[in-house]
Design an enzyme around this catalytic site. Structure first.
Site, PDB file in Angstrom:
ATOM      1  N   GLU A 372       0.867  -1.182   0.000  1.00 48.43           N
ATOM      2  CA  GLU A 372       0.000   0.000   0.000  1.00 48.43           C
ATOM      3  C   GLU A 372       0.899   1.226   0.000  1.00 48.43           C
ATOM      4  O   GLU A 372       1.843   1.312   0.793  1.00 48.43           O
ATOM      5  CB  GLU A 372      -0.912   0.003   1.228  1.00 48.43           C
ATOM      6  CG  GLU A 372      -1.740   1.287   1.309  1.00 48.43           C
ATOM      7  CD  GLU A 372      -2.810   1.273   2.405  1.00 48.43           C
ATOM      8  OE1 GLU A 372      -2.819   0.333   3.220  1.00 48.43           O
ATOM      9  OE2 GLU A 372      -3.614   2.227   2.430  1.00 48.43           O
ATOM     10  N   ASN A 430      -4.511   4.970  -2.109  1.00 47.79           N
ATOM     11  CA  ASN A 430      -5.727   5.479  -1.458  1.00 47.79           C
ATOM     12  C   ASN A 430      -6.278   6.654  -2.242  1.00 47.79           C
ATOM     13  O   ASN A 430      -5.525   7.562  -2.605  1.00 47.79           O
ATOM     14  CB  ASN A 430      -5.404   5.958  -0.041  1.00 47.79           C
ATOM     15  CG  ASN A 430      -4.986   4.808   0.860  1.00 47.79           C
ATOM     16  OD1 ASN A 430      -5.825   4.056   1.343  1.00 47.79           O
ATOM     17  ND2 ASN A 430      -3.679   4.649   1.045  1.00 47.79           N
ATOM     18  N   GLU A 462      -7.898   2.116  -3.282  1.00 51.30           N
ATOM     19  CA  GLU A 462      -8.586   1.944  -1.990  1.00 51.30           C
ATOM     20  C   GLU A 462      -9.442   3.166  -1.720  1.00 51.30           C
ATOM     21  O   GLU A 462      -8.999   4.291  -1.920  1.00 51.30           O
ATOM     22  CB  GLU A 462      -7.558   1.815  -0.850  1.00 51.30           C
ATOM     23  CG  GLU A 462      -6.736   0.558  -0.896  1.00 51.30           C
ATOM     24  CD  GLU A 462      -5.875   0.396   0.366  1.00 51.30           C
ATOM     25  OE1 GLU A 462      -6.123   1.093   1.369  1.00 51.30           O
ATOM     26  OE2 GLU A 462      -4.947  -0.429   0.319  1.00 51.30           O
ATOM     27  N   ASP A 492     -11.690   0.328   1.990  1.00 50.71           N
ATOM     28  CA  ASP A 492     -10.751   0.515   3.096  1.00 50.71           C
ATOM     29  C   ASP A 492     -11.528   0.744   4.399  1.00 50.71           C
ATOM     30  O   ASP A 492     -12.690   1.150   4.372  1.00 50.71           O
ATOM     31  CB  ASP A 492      -9.888   1.747   2.781  1.00 50.71           C
ATOM     32  CG  ASP A 492      -8.567   1.734   3.523  1.00 50.71           C
ATOM     33  OD1 ASP A 492      -8.341   0.825   4.331  1.00 50.71           O
ATOM     34  OD2 ASP A 492      -7.755   2.653   3.272  1.00 50.71           O
ATOM     35  N   GLU A 549      -6.163  -5.211   8.436  1.00 47.03           N
ATOM     36  CA  GLU A 549      -5.171  -4.144   8.627  1.00 47.03           C
ATOM     37  C   GLU A 549      -4.785  -4.045  10.090  1.00 47.03           C
ATOM     38  O   GLU A 549      -5.605  -4.328  10.962  1.00 47.03           O
ATOM     39  CB  GLU A 549      -5.781  -2.790   8.247  1.00 47.03           C
ATOM     40  CG  GLU A 549      -5.897  -2.538   6.775  1.00 47.03           C
ATOM     41  CD  GLU A 549      -6.274  -1.074   6.530  1.00 47.03           C
ATOM     42  OE1 GLU A 549      -5.579  -0.440   5.741  1.00 47.03           O
ATOM     43  OE2 GLU A 549      -7.257  -0.580   7.126  1.00 47.03           O
TER      44      GLU A 549
HETATM   45  P1  C2E Z   1      -5.255   3.597   5.688  1.00 47.74           P
HETATM   46  O1  C2E Z   1      -5.369   3.709   4.220  1.00 47.74           O
HETATM   47  O2  C2E Z   1      -6.233   2.731   6.371  1.00 47.74           O
HETATM   48  O3  C2E Z   1      -3.773   3.191   5.960  1.00 47.74           O
HETATM   49  C1  C2E Z   1      -3.373   2.364   7.017  1.00 47.74           C
HETATM   50  C2  C2E Z   1      -2.841   3.166   8.142  1.00 47.74           C
HETATM   51  O4  C2E Z   1      -2.589   2.324   9.232  1.00 47.74           O
HETATM   52  C3  C2E Z   1      -1.508   3.825   7.825  1.00 47.74           C
HETATM   53  O5  C2E Z   1      -1.455   5.036   8.551  1.00 47.74           O
HETATM   54  C4  C2E Z   1      -0.518   2.833   8.384  1.00 47.74           C
HETATM   55  O6  C2E Z   1       0.719   3.423   8.708  1.00 47.74           O
HETATM   56  C5  C2E Z   1      -1.230   2.389   9.627  1.00 47.74           C
HETATM   57  N1  C2E Z   1      -0.838   1.050  10.037  1.00 47.74           N
HETATM   58  C6  C2E Z   1      -0.525   0.005   9.249  1.00 47.74           C
HETATM   59  N2  C2E Z   1      -0.232  -1.095  10.003  1.00 47.74           N
HETATM   60  C7  C2E Z   1      -0.373  -0.730  11.300  1.00 47.74           C
HETATM   61  C8  C2E Z   1      -0.227  -1.440  12.543  1.00 47.74           C
HETATM   62  O7  C2E Z   1       0.104  -2.609  12.608  1.00 47.74           O
HETATM   63  N3  C2E Z   1      -0.466  -0.731  13.682  1.00 47.74           N
HETATM   64  C9  C2E Z   1      -0.828   0.574  13.646  1.00 47.74           C
HETATM   65  N4  C2E Z   1      -1.029   1.214  14.792  1.00 47.74           N
HETATM   66  N5  C2E Z   1      -0.990   1.276  12.475  1.00 47.74           N
HETATM   67  C10 C2E Z   1      -0.760   0.610  11.319  1.00 47.74           C
HETATM   68  P2  C2E Z   1      -1.029   6.357   7.887  1.00 47.74           P
HETATM   69  O8  C2E Z   1       0.037   6.135   6.892  1.00 47.74           O
HETATM   70  O9  C2E Z   1      -0.785   7.340   8.974  1.00 47.74           O
HETATM   71  O10 C2E Z   1      -2.317   6.799   7.071  1.00 47.74           O
HETATM   72  C11 C2E Z   1      -3.488   7.125   7.701  1.00 47.74           C
HETATM   73  C12 C2E Z   1      -4.585   7.271   6.724  1.00 47.74           C
HETATM   74  O11 C2E Z   1      -4.375   8.399   5.881  1.00 47.74           O
HETATM   75  C13 C2E Z   1      -4.703   6.113   5.751  1.00 47.74           C
HETATM   76  O12 C2E Z   1      -5.387   5.068   6.347  1.00 47.74           O
HETATM   77  C14 C2E Z   1      -5.490   6.746   4.640  1.00 47.74           C
HETATM   78  O13 C2E Z   1      -6.853   6.812   4.954  1.00 47.74           O
HETATM   79  C15 C2E Z   1      -4.926   8.130   4.633  1.00 47.74           C
HETATM   80  N6  C2E Z   1      -3.900   8.208   3.601  1.00 47.74           N
HETATM   81  C16 C2E Z   1      -2.585   7.925   3.655  1.00 47.74           C
HETATM   82  N7  C2E Z   1      -1.997   8.149   2.470  1.00 47.74           N
HETATM   83  C17 C2E Z   1      -2.975   8.549   1.629  1.00 47.74           C
HETATM   84  C18 C2E Z   1      -3.021   8.943   0.259  1.00 47.74           C
HETATM   85  O14 C2E Z   1      -2.033   8.894  -0.477  1.00 47.74           O
HETATM   86  N8  C2E Z   1      -4.221   9.347  -0.259  1.00 47.74           N
HETATM   87  C19 C2E Z   1      -5.348   9.377   0.513  1.00 47.74           C
HETATM   88  N9  C2E Z   1      -6.496   9.793  -0.052  1.00 47.74           N
HETATM   89  N10 C2E Z   1      -5.357   9.014   1.787  1.00 47.74           N
HETATM   90  C20 C2E Z   1      -4.176   8.591   2.351  1.00 47.74           C
HETATM   91 MG    MG Z   2      -7.443   1.496   6.489  1.00 46.27          MG
HETATM   92 MG    MG Z   3      -5.639   2.426   2.827  1.00 46.86          MG
END
Ligand code: C2E
Ligand code: MG
Ligand code: MG
Length: 597
Positions: A372, A430, A462, A492, A549
């Site tokens: 991802e 995403n 996603e 997602d 996830e």
């Molecule tokens: P998401 O798409 O559900 O991404 C998964 C989030 O969970 C990511 O946070 C990831 O770092 C975190 N994560 C993955 N495995 C674990 C785990 O084992 N434990 C914990 N505590 N966390 C875990 P991140 O990178 O901070 O992103 C947060 C949200 O921001 C994403 O949720 C997504 O909704 C959004 N996001 C991130 N990048 C993009 C992007 O390029 N475009 C868009 N539209 N949204 C994005």
């Molecule tokens: Mg997610």
């Molecule tokens: Mg995602």
């Protein structure tokens, strides 16, 4: 005693000087409105010299003059005597008067002087309207009265000029410039004292625009007239009311208990609402009041108004009559604003955004099925900002489209790079709900894939269930188009929103990603684990591939495998990492297999 009297005189002179400075007259260009009066004086009294003479610290400066230079020293100047005494002065022969003999005027041949004080409404004498002659002469009482009249004309002109730019023409009330000046004056006289600024915000911007669209600009005029009329009585209580912007009025109150102030304001607000009702205003304005406490001298007038405006906005958002300025919500607003501005800049400039990649693991085989792509932002001043903070902001603005375009471009370019290096990695990107409402989203995706020569089957999109709340038909059509291109779609954060399996029936998607809220804290055997097992079973029965996830422990991973969950993603395998680290992780590929085994 003598000392304290002297000090009082000094104070009076300081106040007089301040009044003079505030009028912004000293050292300004000649103006016809004053010159007309001076010319008239010269003609009327047959005097070769006449002037509007202002008493500065150590000189008499002539705002307007006939027959003389621009200034003379204050010492021994008869105009300075007029200022000191605030009285009419007539001197038949300056050379024969010990007060003025030896001064520059008699020295340069001037003998006769008559001057009428230029005194403000507040009682400060600024200088003198004077006529002079090179011969000693008499001055009749009637002539004296005429000179006093001319002085009054000069003062009327001075006050008119001062009021211009300080009164709001539509209401006749002092404007924002006057508000600023008065705050500065107060700060000088009472430094450090507490005050409360009150702002009456007459209408929500959107409502106002709507009302004006229907009723025309006359509505605004009427609203202003009614509001200024209703608020004017505050002046009788000794509070100036200022018209600070089209639909905003402000006042400054001494520090008083907030409750008492609210009670008093409720009365004024009641009067305002009543006036609006009786005025026949076609649309009733929604009035919000903001209170902003501040200390004189510590906050600029602009900042005071901004805080009061902010408090009024808070009141409006909370559907309350009053809002009290809160530094915390203000900071939050300011940060949001700064981030939004920063996002725009980051989209223009290179180097602030980057993508990190987090692997997805097939539980049955232990192999990595792809990654991802997650956006990271390194703000030049604020440092790393979490996507959890900036993505929602972008989504509330017009930035969802350019941001997704940036991410897609970066991810596809990375995929092409990997392909050249002999690495085939499937990448999930995403996208925001708003993207799925864009008419041309499918077309843009196809164009981006072609640009980077990446096959659609290597890309997954996603999106969260929130995408289905609005414009449902449009979103479903877009998803169908995306899938027809051969791009996989994943829902997602499943389970957090409006999830209902009935929704899923007509949702064109291939994969469901169960939100980490269910997974991270999962305890096998608990009620939560039953829920997860049911979601996995039902989703699989409906034909979806299921990804969990937030898998952080081996125990949870084993449990998911036992439920036949297809894939897992989480810190247990890898955190989201920069592309080079992801490649290294892949190369050490046994890692994942060892865990699954
Ligand atoms: P998401 O798409 O559900 O991404 C998964 C989030 O969970 C990511 O946070 C990831 O770092 C975190 N994560 C993955 N495995 C674990 C785990 O084992 N434990 C914990 N505590 N966390 C875990 P991140 O990178 O901070 O992103 C947060 C949200 O921001 C994403 O949720 C997504 O909704 C959004 N996001 C991130 N990048 C993009 C992007 O390029 N475009 C868009 N539209 N949204 C994005
Ligand atoms: Mg997610
Ligand atoms: Mg995602």
């Amino acid at each position: 005693m003598k000392n304290s009297l002297k000090k009082t005189e000094g104070q009076i002179e300081a106040e007089r000087m301040r009044a003079l400075r505030e009028l912004n007259l000293i050292d300004t260009a000649p103006s016809e409105s004053f010159d007309r009066i001076t010319r008239m004086a010269s003609r009327l009294f047959g005097a070769p010299i006449s002037a509007v003479s202002l008493t500065d610290v150590d000189r008499q400066w002539f705002k307007s003059r006939v027959g003389c230079g621009t200034e003379i020293p204050r010492d021994k100047a008869p105009c300075a005597e007029v200022t000191r005494s605030s009285d009419f002065l007539f001197v038949r022969d300056l050379a024969a008067d010990p007060r003025f003999a030896g001064g520059i005027l008699p020295e340069s041949g001037v003998r006769f002087y008559a001057g009428a004080p230029l005194t403000t409404k507040e009682g400060y004498t600024l200088g003198s309207m004077c006529v002079l002659d090179t011969e000693p002469r008499d001055f009749s009482e009637e002539e004296a009265r005429s000179l006093v009249d001319l002085a009054a004309m000069v003062m009327a002109q001075i006050e008119l000029q001062h009021a211009l730019g300080r009164l709001e023409p539509s209401s006749g009330l002092p404007n924002r410039a006057q508000f600023s000046e008065d705050i500065e004056d107060l700060a000088r006289d009472h430094p450090g004292e507490a005050r409360t600024a009150v702002m009456f915000d007459l209408a929500d911007a959107a409502d106002l625009a709507q009302a004006m669209r229907v009723l025309g600009p006359a509505y605004l005029d009427e609203l202003t007239r009614v509001a200024s009329g209703a608020l004017r009585p505050m002046r009788d209580e000794g509070h100036d009311i200022y018209h600070v912007s089209t639909t905003q009025f402000a006042a400054i109150f001494p520090e008083e208990e907030e409750k008492r102030l609210r009670e008093r304001l409720t009365t004024h607000l009641g009067a305002l609402a009543e006036a609006a009702r009786h005025s026949g205003l076609s649309a009733t304005p929604g009035i919000a009041v903001g209170l902003a406490p501040f200390r004189l001298g510590e906050t600029s007038a602009g900042a005071v108004l901004r805080s009061a405006h902010h408090a009024a906005q808070d009141a409006r958002e909370a559907d309350a009559a009053f809002g009290l300025y809160s530094a915390t919500t203000d900071e939050a607003h300011q940060r949001r604003y700064a981030l939004l501005e920063g996002l725009r800049a980051a989209l223009r400039e290179e180097g602030q955004f980057s993508l990190v990649y987090q692997p997805r693991i097939e539980l049955a085989s232990g192999t990595c099925t792809g990654a991802e792509a997650l956006l990271r932002w390194n703000h030049p001043e604020l440092g790393a900002v979490s996507p959890g903070e900036f993505i929602p902001l972008a989504e509330q603005s017009d930035l969802a489209r350019p941001l997704t375009d940036w991410v897609l471009d970066a991810a596809l370019s990375q995929m092409r790079g990997w392909r050249h290096a002999g690495l085939a990695v499937r990448v999930s990107v995403n996208v925001s709900a708003a993207n799925l409402e864009e008419e041309d989203f499918g077309l843009r995706l196809a164009a981006a894939l072609a640009r980077h020569s990446v096959s659609p089957s290597w890309l997954e999109i996603e999106f969260t269930e929130s995408a289905l709340i609005r414009h449902r038909a449009r979103v479903i059509a877009n998803l169908a188009e995306i899938r027809a291109l051969g791009i996989a779609c994943a829902i997602d954060d499943f389970g957090t929103g409006y999830s209902s399996f009935s929704y899923l029936q007509d949702f064109p998607a291939d994969t469901i990603k169960i939100d980490q809220a269910f997974i991270r804290t999962l305890v096998p055997g608990s009620r939560g684990s039953v829920l997860v097992a049911s979601i996995v079973a039902m989703a699989r029965d409906l034909g979806y591939r299921v990804v969990a996830e937030g898998v952080e422990t081996q125990e949870v991973c084993d449990f998911l495998a036992s439920c036949d969950c297809d894939e897992a993603q989480g810190y247990l395998f890898s955190r989201p990492v920069p592309p080079q680290d992801f490649v290294r992780w892949l190369a050490a590929g046994g890692e994942a297999e060892r865990r699954i085994a």
